[in-house]
Design an enzyme around this catalytic site. Structure first.
Site, PDB file in Angstrom:
ATOM      1  N   ASP A 266      57.182  59.165   0.013  1.00 51.60           N
ATOM      2  CA  ASP A 266      56.060  58.678  -0.784  1.00 51.60           C
ATOM      3  C   ASP A 266      56.538  57.553  -1.687  1.00 51.60           C
ATOM      4  O   ASP A 266      57.683  57.533  -2.133  1.00 51.60           O
ATOM      5  CB  ASP A 266      55.496  59.828  -1.626  1.00 51.60           C
ATOM      6  CG  ASP A 266      54.140  59.481  -2.222  1.00 51.60           C
ATOM      7  OD1 ASP A 266      53.467  58.574  -1.678  1.00 51.60           O
ATOM      8  OD2 ASP A 266      53.765  60.086  -3.228  1.00 51.60           O
TER       9      ASP A 266
ATOM     10  N   GLU B 180      53.109  57.023   3.964  1.00 53.13           N
ATOM     11  CA  GLU B 180      51.689  56.828   3.765  1.00 53.13           C
ATOM     12  C   GLU B 180      51.367  55.365   4.040  1.00 53.13           C
ATOM     13  O   GLU B 180      52.088  54.474   3.613  1.00 53.13           O
ATOM     14  CB  GLU B 180      51.309  57.193   2.327  1.00 53.13           C
ATOM     15  CG  GLU B 180      49.949  57.803   2.229  1.00 53.13           C
ATOM     16  CD  GLU B 180      49.748  58.514   0.902  1.00 53.13           C
ATOM     17  OE1 GLU B 180      48.734  59.189   0.771  1.00 53.13           O
ATOM     18  OE2 GLU B 180      50.595  58.388   0.008  1.00 53.13           O
TER      19      GLU B 180
ATOM     20  N   ASP C 207      55.386  63.864  -7.062  1.00 50.53           N
ATOM     21  CA  ASP C 207      55.803  63.008  -5.953  1.00 50.53           C
ATOM     22  C   ASP C 207      56.404  63.785  -4.795  1.00 50.53           C
ATOM     23  O   ASP C 207      56.160  63.465  -3.626  1.00 50.53           O
ATOM     24  CB  ASP C 207      56.797  61.956  -6.459  1.00 50.53           C
ATOM     25  CG  ASP C 207      56.162  61.018  -7.483  1.00 50.53           C
ATOM     26  OD1 ASP C 207      54.970  60.703  -7.325  1.00 50.53           O
ATOM     27  OD2 ASP C 207      56.860  60.613  -8.428  1.00 50.53           O
TER      28      ASP C 207
END
Ligand code: ZN
Length: 283
Positions: A85, A169, A251
């Site tokens: 991430d 992502e 996170d």
């Protein structure tokens, strides 16, 4: 004659789910007939889908999806997959809990750049000193770019070496750069460049690179019980799930969700962005 395409510009394609046959240097397409083609690779098995596409340069390509009769969903153990991430306090956060900060010399370079820019702003227009100050700013810029690229190469290499599946992502970088809070963070860390490196390094080694849809609520979903919180503002770095009580690092939880989503996509066999081995191309 190759098939006609509706649009005249850009890349176009037509898929044939059945009734396509290959005969030596020719391909037989429904309604069109025999078309000459150059085969780059031989294949065995049943033809599943044939896609004819036209590149913007006017060249036609045929991709053939072959079934070897042994198709099965892909099972990848979670410990061979990593979710990554993008972070604000760190450059990247991984599903195994590791956090990768920006290198120190990179931060130092940013400060140096700011100083040199201030110096430039204080010089008179068209003066010799202004030219010098301008050159100094350009030099710091390119040094920062080199440092960033070097950092991204090393980190992407390490991640690809250590994993079979790499999930990130799919961020809308342009959209985020417009947002003032995130703008500097996102553009500085070169997330897009990082993802590109992960992708080609993974694919060149036959590993899987999977991009998760950016609307997937990776931060707001508890990875343990899948309960979703309604609101999680950017300043909340850690939170406890109201349903199962698990305490999450914001996170790391998001990175785990990204990894799990990638594994789910691979198990369903529906990933378009994962690199595959059963498509052969012809011209
Ligand atoms: Zn929970």
């Amino acid at each position: 004659m190759p098939p006609k395409f509706k649009a005249k510009h850009g890349r176009q394609s037509i898929s044939y789910p059945q009734n396509v046959k290959f005969d030596g240097d020719y391909i037989h397409l429904p309604k069109i007939g025999l078309v000459h083609c150059r085969r780059h690779r031989d294949f065995e098995g049943n033809i599943k889908t044939v896609t004819v596409s036209r590149n913007p340069d006017g060249k036609h390509f045929v991709s053939v999806l072959i079934s070897d009769g042994k198709e099965k969903p892909e099972f990848v153990p979670a410990d061979q997959a990593i979710g990554i991430d993008v972070g604000l306090t760190h450059f990247a956060i991984a599903s195994d809990g590791s956090k990768f900060g920006n290198p120190k010399h990179f931060v130092k370079g940013q400060r140096n750049l700011k100083r040199k820019q201030q110096k430039l702003a204080s010089k008179n227009k068209n003066s010799q000193n202004r030219k010098k100050a301008k050159l100094a700013v350009a030099k710091v810029h390119s040094k920062i770019a080199r440092c960033r690229e070097d950092f991204l190469h090393k980190l992407s290499r390490k991640i690809v070496d250590e994993n079979q599946v790499i999930a990130v992502e799919n961020l809308n970088i342009k959209g985020m750069v417009k947002n003032h809070n995130l703008a500097k963070a996102i553009s500085d860390v070169g997330w897009g460049m990082f993802c590109t490196m992960l992708k080609y390094k993974s694919e060149s080694e036959g590993k899987r690179y999977v991009e998760i849809d950016r609307w997937f609520p990776s931060s707001k979903t508890c990875h343990i019980c899948l309960n979703r919180v309604d609101n999680l503002t950017l300043d909340i770095r850690a939170w406890s799930c109201q349903h199962c009580g698990h305490h999450h690092d914001r996170d790391v939880n998001a990175a785990i969700n990204i990894r799990n989503e990638a594994l789910r996509i691979l198990a369903l066999g529906t990933s378009a962005s994962a690199g595959g081995g059963d498509v052969s191309g012809q011209e």
